[in-house]
Design an enzyme around this catalytic site. Structure first.
Site, short mmCIF file in Angstrom:
data_model
loop_
_atom_site.label_atom_id
_atom_site.label_comp_id
_atom_site.label_asym_id
_atom_site.label_seq_id
_atom_site.Cartn_x
_atom_site.Cartn_y
_atom_site.Cartn_z
N TYR A 138 -1.98 5.07 5.86
CA TYR A 138 -1.23 4.26 6.82
C TYR A 138 -0.23 5.07 7.64
O TYR A 138 0.40 4.55 8.56
CB TYR A 138 -0.50 3.12 6.10
CG TYR A 138 -1.43 2.15 5.41
CD1 TYR A 138 -2.37 2.60 4.49
CD2 TYR A 138 -1.37 0.79 5.66
CE1 TYR A 138 -3.23 1.72 3.84
CE2 TYR A 138 -2.23 -0.09 5.03
CZ TYR A 138 -3.15 0.38 4.12
OH TYR A 138 -4.01 -0.49 3.49
N LYS A 190 -7.01 6.28 -8.10
CA LYS A 190 -8.43 6.66 -8.09
C LYS A 190 -8.48 8.18 -8.21
O LYS A 190 -9.17 8.87 -7.45
CB LYS A 190 -9.07 6.15 -6.79
CG LYS A 190 -10.58 6.25 -6.73
CD LYS A 190 -11.30 5.30 -7.66
CE LYS A 190 -12.78 5.62 -7.72
NZ LYS A 190 -13.49 4.90 -8.78
N ASP A 222 -10.84 0.44 -9.26
CA ASP A 222 -12.02 -0.42 -9.43
C ASP A 222 -11.92 -1.22 -10.73
O ASP A 222 -12.20 -2.42 -10.76
CB ASP A 222 -13.32 0.40 -9.35
CG ASP A 222 -13.24 1.77 -10.02
OD1 ASP A 222 -12.13 2.20 -10.36
OD2 ASP A 222 -14.29 2.39 -10.21
N ASP A 246 -2.40 -2.71 -0.99
CA ASP A 246 -2.72 -3.68 0.05
C ASP A 246 -3.87 -4.58 -0.40
O ASP A 246 -3.81 -5.82 -0.35
CB ASP A 246 -3.12 -2.89 1.32
CG ASP A 246 -3.27 -3.75 2.55
OD1 ASP A 246 -3.17 -4.98 2.43
OD2 ASP A 246 -3.51 -3.18 3.63
N ASP A 250 -3.99 -8.76 -2.36
CA ASP A 250 -4.67 -9.93 -1.81
C ASP A 250 -5.54 -10.57 -2.89
O ASP A 250 -5.59 -11.79 -3.03
CB ASP A 250 -5.54 -9.56 -0.60
CG ASP A 250 -4.82 -9.80 0.73
OD1 ASP A 250 -3.59 -9.59 0.77
OD2 ASP A 250 -5.48 -10.20 1.71
#
Ligand SMILES: NC(=O)c1ccc[n+]([C@@H]2O[C@H](COP(=O)([O-])OP(=O)(O)OC[C@H]3O[C@@H](n4cnc5c(N)ncnc54)[C@H](O)[C@@H]3O)[C@@H](O)[C@H]2O)c1
Length: 358
Positions: A138, A190, A222, A246, A250
């Site tokens: 970002y 990750k 994951d 992010d 959600d």
């Protein structure tokens, strides 16, 4: 002398103005009931302003906003405007410019019927995600080479700095201690594939050694997505990078009842910080009075807590929790059958019921 809090308000685009309007009614009532004062400065930035003036976010306004005690944001984004232009120009500018390095996202289920998971209730869904908020992909270091040709190359750099990782990891350890719940911090990364995340692995171990009272856990992103659906009760405090945070939040929002209830704080401890619902501008529902304002009201609760109005924050959270448990809101989505303003009314009614006991 009652305390005055100076709040900058950017209602923004789409459903932003509707949910912010209800949030401000609640804030106004809280101030009256709890005896503090609120001075609001409204800023028009967003799609309509851009279309009228071609101005995204002028420097003078940015400087002025930074001098407030807190910022309340509705949502930014409009399909009439180039993807990301306003989001980057307004949201990212505030997050990066004001160095709001913690994106705090509580995931708390208030009533079992709002959870889509079978046999999971409020005791199972109560954790908080600390998302790094100023780095990663970002940061905007990107480019296109031979754009529009068959040989096109597109790049966007993932950036992690020692300073950026360490401060957010330390914040998360402190939070796990202050929460005093399971006293557990889970690092989500990750590092097996994105080897730059080895920095997170090392910093987590080094900083963690200073917090022997906090249990350290680790999930790859994951696996974390699987566990949050299968066993959300395993999480207490989660710390993760900007992009994984992010996405993970959600998903997490859905198990607490959906985008209509999920709130966040963009925080630099001790400095002006920004509070907002985690949802976007949901353009297809704009102006229809169907968006749920509870997420924005939750953001106001977080803002009050941050500003030191702890009793007001607790009363507001209790009022929302009672309302949600009462089943008067059949869902927290756009299909609740209640208008945005009617949901605001219900929160005000709940607050009224406990006002005399203050
Ligand atoms: N911080 C921000 O301002 C922010 C965050 C995310 C997305 N965006 C922007 O918002 C725009 C729309 O993005 P999107 O459609 O991917 O995500 P969104 O969060 O705006 O909406 C996705 C869906 O979630 C539901 N929803 C969202 N808010 C709700 C509410 N208050 N009550 C009930 N249901 C709600 C709706 O079904 C909606 O269609 C884009 O321009 C995007 O860039 C902004």
């Amino acid at each position: 002398m009652s305390k005055t809090h100076r709040i900058a308000v950017i209602a923004g685009d789409g459903i932003g103005p509707e949910v912010v309007r209800e949030g401000l009614r609640v804030l106004d009532r809280m101030a009256a009931q709890e005896g503090f004062r609120v001075e609001l400065s409204h800023y028009p930035f967003g799609a309509e302003h851009y279309l009228k003036t071609k101005e995204i976010f002028p420097d003078a306004a940015y400087d002025e906003i930074g001098k407030h005690d807190a910022i309340l944001l509705g949502a930014i984004g409009d399909p009439r405007i180039e993807v990301g232009l306003l989001e980057f120009g307004i949201i990212s500018r505030l997050r990066f410019g004001l160095d709001l390095y913690v994106n705090l996202r509580p995931v708390k289920l208030y009533a079992e019927h709002l959870c889509p998971l079978k046999d999971k209730g409020p005791d199972d869904v109560d954790f908080i995600v600390v998302r790094e908020n100023t780095e990663d992909a970002y940061a905007g270091m990107r480019g296109f080479f031979k754009k529009g040709t068959p040989d096109e190359v597109a790049t966007q750099e993932i950036i992690f700095t020692r300073k950026g990782v360490e401060r957010v990891v330390r914040y998360a350890f402190e939070l796990a201690r202050a929460r005093g719940r399971a006293k557990k911090l889970t690092l989500v990364d990750k590092a097996n594939a994105v080897r730059a995340m080895d920095l997170w692995t090392r910093v987590f171990a080094e900083v963690g050694a200073e917090y022997p009272d906090i249990a350290r856990e680790h999930n790859y992103i994951d696996a974390a997505c699987m566990y949050v659906v299968k066993n959300p009760e395993w999480f207490d405090v989660v710390v993760t990078s900007n992009m994984f945070g992010d996405i993970f939040t959600d998903l997490s929002a859905m198990i607490q009842g959906g985008m209509g209830v999920a709130a966040s704080g963009n925080i630099h401890p001790g400095r002006v910080s920004l509070f907002e619902p985690i949802h976007g501008s949901a353009p297809k529902y704009a102006g229809q009075n169907v968006a749920n304002p509870i997420a924005t009201i939750g953001a106001i609760q977080m803002m009050l807590d941050y500003l030191g109005e702890r009793r007001a924050a607790t009363r507001l959270e209790d009022a929302v929790a009672r309302l949600l448990r009462s089943k008067r809101l059949p869902s927290l989505g756009t299909d609740s059958g209640l208008g945005t303003n009617q949901i605001g009314d219900l929160v005000l009614e709940e607050l009224e019921q406990t006002a005399s006991k203050v």
